[in-house]
Design a protein around this motif. Structure first.
Motif, PDB file in Angstrom:
ATOM      1  N   VAL A 203      29.664  43.052  39.887  1.00 19.53           N
ATOM      2  CA  VAL A 203      28.300  42.528  39.753  1.00 19.53           C
ATOM      3  C   VAL A 203      28.194  41.065  40.158  1.00 19.53           C
ATOM      4  CG1 VAL A 203      27.769  44.166  37.904  1.00 19.53           C
ATOM      5  CG2 VAL A 203      28.584  41.877  37.316  1.00 19.53           C
ATOM      6  N   ALA A 204      29.308  40.394  40.387  1.00 17.10           N
ATOM      7  CA  ALA A 204      29.287  38.948  40.620  1.00 17.10           C
ATOM      8  C   ALA A 204      28.921  38.595  42.061  1.00 17.10           C
ATOM      9  CB  ALA A 204      30.654  38.352  40.292  1.00 17.10           C
ATOM     10  N   HIS A 205      28.132  37.541  42.205  1.00 15.03           N
ATOM     11  CA  HIS A 205      27.915  36.953  43.518  1.00 15.03           C
ATOM     12  C   HIS A 205      29.043  35.982  43.868  1.00 15.03           C
ATOM     13  CE1 HIS A 205      23.746  38.025  42.191  1.00 15.03           C
ATOM     14  NE2 HIS A 205      23.740  38.534  43.397  1.00 15.03           N
ATOM     15  N   ARG A 206      29.588  35.366  42.841  1.00 17.84           N
ATOM     16  CA  ARG A 206      30.769  34.514  43.040  1.00 17.84           C
ATOM     17  C   ARG A 206      31.569  34.470  41.749  1.00 17.84           C
ATOM     18  NH1 ARG A 206      28.695  28.528  44.322  1.00 17.84           N
ATOM     19  NH2 ARG A 206      26.693  29.469  44.870  1.00 17.84           N
ATOM     20  N   ALA A 207      32.830  34.133  41.879  1.00 14.29           N
ATOM     21  CA  ALA A 207      33.711  34.073  40.709  1.00 14.29           C
ATOM     22  C   ALA A 207      34.569  32.824  40.791  1.00 14.29           C
ATOM     23  CB  ALA A 207      34.600  35.315  40.645  1.00 14.29           C
ATOM     24  N   TYR A 208      34.715  32.159  39.649  1.00 20.59           N
ATOM     25  CA  TYR A 208      35.588  30.993  39.540  1.00 20.59           C
ATOM     26  C   TYR A 208      36.805  31.364  38.696  1.00 20.59           C
ATOM     27  CZ  TYR A 208      31.758  27.929  41.138  1.00 20.59           C
ATOM     28  OH  TYR A 208      30.754  27.325  41.863  1.00 20.59           O
ATOM     29  N   LEU A 209      37.964  30.958  39.147  1.00 13.43           N
ATOM     30  CA  LEU A 209      39.182  31.112  38.369  1.00 13.43           C
ATOM     31  C   LEU A 209      39.444  29.811  37.635  1.00 13.43           C
ATOM     32  CD1 LEU A 209      41.732  32.674  37.545  1.00 13.43           C
ATOM     33  CD2 LEU A 209      42.833  31.766  39.613  1.00 13.43           C
ATOM     34  N   VAL A 210      39.482  29.885  36.301  1.00  7.60           N
ATOM     35  CA  VAL A 210      39.685  28.703  35.472  1.00  7.60           C
ATOM     36  C   VAL A 210      41.116  28.720  34.949  1.00  7.60           C
ATOM     37  CG1 VAL A 210      38.851  27.399  33.484  1.00  7.60           C
ATOM     38  CG2 VAL A 210      37.257  28.826  34.791  1.00  7.60           C
ATOM     39  N   SER A 212      43.838  26.014  32.864  1.00  7.78           N
ATOM     40  CA  SER A 212      44.147  24.721  32.218  1.00  7.78           C
ATOM     41  C   SER A 212      42.989  23.734  32.305  1.00  7.78           C
ATOM     42  CB  SER A 212      45.398  24.108  32.848  1.00  7.78           C
ATOM     43  OG  SER A 212      46.500  24.976  32.714  1.00  7.78           O
ATOM     44  N   GLY A 213      41.774  24.232  32.090  1.00  4.02           N
ATOM     45  CA  GLY A 213      40.612  23.358  32.039  1.00  4.02           C
ATOM     46  C   GLY A 213      40.103  22.875  33.370  1.00  4.02           C
ATOM     47  N   ARG A 214      40.548  23.506  34.453  1.00  4.26           N
ATOM     48  CA  ARG A 214      40.106  23.126  35.797  1.00  4.26           C
ATOM     49  C   ARG A 214      39.768  24.378  36.591  1.00  4.26           C
ATOM     50  NH1 ARG A 214      44.248  19.480  34.555  1.00  4.26           N
ATOM     51  NH2 ARG A 214      43.663  17.271  34.827  1.00  4.26           N
ATOM     52  N   ILE A 215      38.942  24.209  37.615  1.00  3.33           N
ATOM     53  CA  ILE A 215      38.649  25.310  38.522  1.00  3.33           C
ATOM     54  C   ILE A 215      39.793  25.407  39.527  1.00  3.33           C
ATOM     55  CG2 ILE A 215      37.089  26.219  40.273  1.00  3.33           C
ATOM     56  CD1 ILE A 215      35.956  26.277  37.434  1.00  3.33           C
ATOM     57  N   ALA A 216      40.473  26.552  39.511  1.00  2.40           N
ATOM     58  CA  ALA A 216      41.625  26.732  40.387  1.00  2.40           C
ATOM     59  C   ALA A 216      41.251  27.424  41.691  1.00  2.40           C
ATOM     60  CB  ALA A 216      42.711  27.546  39.675  1.00  2.40           C
ATOM     61  N   ASP A 217      40.180  28.201  41.684  1.00  3.17           N
ATOM     62  CA  ASP A 217      39.824  28.963  42.882  1.00  3.17           C
ATOM     63  C   ASP A 217      38.373  29.410  42.765  1.00  3.17           C
ATOM     64  OD1 ASP A 217      40.118  30.196  45.319  1.00  3.17           O
ATOM     65  OD2 ASP A 217      41.129  31.969  44.547  1.00  3.17           O
TER      66      ASP A 217
END
Length: 224
Positions: A203-210, A212-217
Motif C-alpha cells: 500500500v505504500a507510495h514510499r518507504a523509509y528504513l529507520v 539507530s534513529g536515522r533514515i538509512a534508506d
C-alpha cells in the motif's frame, strides 16, 4: 509547501536521544511506511510529530510548524495519531468513542453524524456493535475503532503505529485494504509504522528504513 516536511528532527526521552537528525517527506495523498528493527526510533518519530515527545529541528504540515506545540494544538492543525495501544475508551460505546474523535476538530463541528456513517463504510462491523462498550470488542475491532475515531477528526495527516499488530493474516490483509481505501477516498496523508514489510509495501507510495534513529534508506514506488 504542501504535505509533511521533516528536517533534522531530533527527539528522545530525558537525556536519552533516540532520533538523530531525521529528514522525511510525505506529499499529498501519500502513504509512507516506516520500516526497521525494534528500538530504531520509529515510534518516537510519530510521537514527536504529534507532540507526545518533545522534538528539535523542523517539522511542518502544509507549511505550518508542528514542533513546540501541545498535542491538542497539533491535533487541531490536522494531525491524528493512533498509537500502538489504540487508545479507545473501554466503558464508552462504539458510537460515543467515534463522537469523542470529533472533539479534535476546530469549531464549528458540523456533520458529525454524517462522519460516523462514513466511518461505517470503511468498518461496517462497527455499525453492528454501535451500542456496545468498546472494551467488549475483539482486539481487531478495537483497532478499527481507534482508526475510525481518528478519522472523525478529519485529519490531514494520520499517524498509525503498528495498526496490524497481533492480527491474523486475513484480518491484517483486510485492514491494509481499508487503509488503502481511506487514503484513496479521503486524500489523507499517512505515516505508518509496520513490521510486516511485504503487506506494508503493497500500500505504500514510499518507504523509509529507520536504523539507530536515522533514515538509512528510502524506497519509492508508483502511485496507485
Amino acid at each position: 509547501m504542501s504535505g509533511l516536511d521533516v528536517r533534522g528532527l531530533r527527539a528522545g526521552y530525558g537525556a536519552a536521544r533516540v532520533l538523530h537528525g531525521v529528514d522525511l517527506a510525505a506529499g499529498d495523498n501519500e502513504i509512507v511506511v516506516l520500516l526497521g528493527p525494534n528500538g530504531a526510533g520509529k515510534t518516537t518519530l510519530l510521537r514527536a510529530l504529534s507532540g507526545l515527545v518533545g522534538g528539535r529541528g523542523a517539522a511542518a504540515l502544509d507549511g505550518v510548524a508542528l514542533l513546540g506545540r501541545a498535542p491538542d494544538e497539533i491535533a487541531r492543525l490536522g494531525v491524528a495519531h493512533v498509537t500502538q495501544e489504540g487508545g479507545t475508551f473501554g466503558p464508552l460505546t462504539v458510537e460515543e468513542n467515534l463522537r469523542v474523535g470529533a472533539q479534535a476538530r476546530p469549531w464549528p463541528r458540523r456533520g458529525v453524524s454524517e462522519d460516523v456513517s462514513r466511518v461505517f463504510t470503511y468498518f461496517p462491523v462497527l455499525q453492528a456493535h454501535l451500542g456496545r462498550p468498546a472494551g467488549t470488542l475483539s482486539g481487531g475491532e478495537q483497532r478499527m475503532l481507534a482508526i475510525g475515531r481518528a478519522l472523525m477528526a478529519r485529519p490531514r495527516l494520520l499517524l498509525l503505529d503498528e495498526p496490524t499488530r497481533g492480527l491474523a493474516p486475513q484480518a491484517r490483509s483486510r485492514l491494509f485494504g481499508t487503509i488503502h481505501a481511506i487514503n484513496r477516498h479521503e486524500g489523507t496523508i499517512m505515516i505508518i509504522v509496520e513490521h510486516n514489510v511485504a503487506a506494508a509495501l503493497e500500500v505504500a507510495h514510499r518507504a523509509y528504513l529507520v536504523e539507530s534513529g536515522r533514515i538509512a534508506d528510502l524506497r519509492a514506488r508508483r502511485r496507485w
